[in-house]
Design a protein around this motif. Sequence first.
Motif, PDB file in Angstrom:
ATOM      1  N   VAL A 132      16.587 -20.867 -27.999  1.00  0.00           N
ATOM      2  CA  VAL A 132      17.814 -20.302 -27.898  1.00  0.00           C
ATOM      3  C   VAL A 132      19.004 -21.331 -27.821  1.00  0.00           C
ATOM      4  O   VAL A 132      20.041 -21.292 -28.548  1.00  0.00           O
ATOM      5  CB  VAL A 132      18.030 -19.306 -27.085  1.00  0.00           C
ATOM      6  N   TRP A 133      18.590 -22.291 -26.883  1.00  0.00           N
ATOM      7  CA  TRP A 133      19.613 -23.324 -26.553  1.00  0.00           C
ATOM      8  C   TRP A 133      20.028 -24.316 -27.975  1.00  0.00           C
ATOM      9  O   TRP A 133      21.024 -24.451 -28.330  1.00  0.00           O
ATOM     10  CB  TRP A 133      19.418 -24.241 -25.575  1.00  0.00           C
TER      11      TRP A 133
ATOM     12  N   LEU B  47      19.491 -22.892 -30.927  1.00  0.00           N
ATOM     13  CA  LEU B  47      20.348 -22.332 -31.890  1.00  0.00           C
ATOM     14  C   LEU B  47      21.632 -22.020 -31.590  1.00  0.00           C
ATOM     15  O   LEU B  47      22.661 -21.974 -32.227  1.00  0.00           O
ATOM     16  CB  LEU B  47      19.500 -20.930 -32.111  1.00  0.00           C
ATOM     17  N   GLN B  48      21.952 -22.218 -30.188  1.00  0.00           N
ATOM     18  CA  GLN B  48      23.411 -21.991 -29.741  1.00  0.00           C
ATOM     19  C   GLN B  48      24.184 -23.298 -29.911  1.00  0.00           C
ATOM     20  O   GLN B  48      25.453 -23.289 -30.145  1.00  0.00           O
ATOM     21  CB  GLN B  48      23.209 -21.773 -28.369  1.00  0.00           C
TER      22      GLN B  48
ATOM     23  N   LEU C 119      28.145 -15.729 -29.678  1.00  0.00           N
ATOM     24  CA  LEU C 119      26.643 -15.682 -29.398  1.00  0.00           C
ATOM     25  C   LEU C 119      26.093 -14.394 -29.026  1.00  0.00           C
ATOM     26  O   LEU C 119      24.976 -13.880 -29.371  1.00  0.00           O
ATOM     27  CB  LEU C 119      26.380 -16.833 -28.135  1.00  0.00           C
TER      28      LEU C 119
ATOM     29  N   LEU D 113      22.225 -14.314 -29.337  1.00  0.00           N
ATOM     30  CA  LEU D 113      21.647 -15.436 -28.770  1.00  0.00           C
ATOM     31  C   LEU D 113      22.430 -15.645 -27.435  1.00  0.00           C
ATOM     32  O   LEU D 113      22.277 -16.823 -26.765  1.00  0.00           O
ATOM     33  CB  LEU D 113      22.208 -16.714 -29.656  1.00  0.00           C
ATOM     34  N   ASP D 114      22.882 -14.713 -26.804  1.00  0.00           N
ATOM     35  CA  ASP D 114      23.384 -14.926 -25.463  1.00  0.00           C
ATOM     36  C   ASP D 114      22.292 -14.674 -24.577  1.00  0.00           C
ATOM     37  O   ASP D 114      21.254 -14.359 -24.805  1.00  0.00           O
ATOM     38  CB  ASP D 114      24.400 -13.799 -25.027  1.00  0.00           C
TER      39      ASP D 114
END
Length: 142
Positions: A5-6, A8-9, A120, A125-126
């Motif tokens: 996730v990180w 992607l963020q 996000l 993606l949050d």
Amino acid sequence: MGSLVWLLQWPIRAVVLLIVAWLPLGVEVESFGIALLAAVVIGLLGTLLIWPLKALMALPWAITSLGGIITPVSWLYNWAITVILFGLAAWLIQGFRLKQGLLSAVLGAVVYAVLSAVILRMLGLDVDFTRVSAVMSAVVAA
């Protein structure tokens, strides 16, 4: 999952930083590469400094918010930490500048945080927990 996730963020936060730089807030970012670096530095600073900053601000926070009873005061302290991290990242990275100093840091940090959160969340993606708890749970699991 947290690391994915990180990852992607990261570019999304860099694009958000470029959007913030495009707005008339006094934030300047020279390139996408600088925005990528700034997104990493802001995240790392948040991970490394969130607890020391909260400890440093604990007594004034406890007094002014009556121990957390007055929620808007708690939000103000969280925003202050966000502004400190944003300003510190700008101070550390050549090519990421705050033209009007504190005013640019406040405006830039608030817009960066809000836009990041909205985008996000829209993309799914949050993350509902803080960066520090993600790091701590990864350390404990290892």
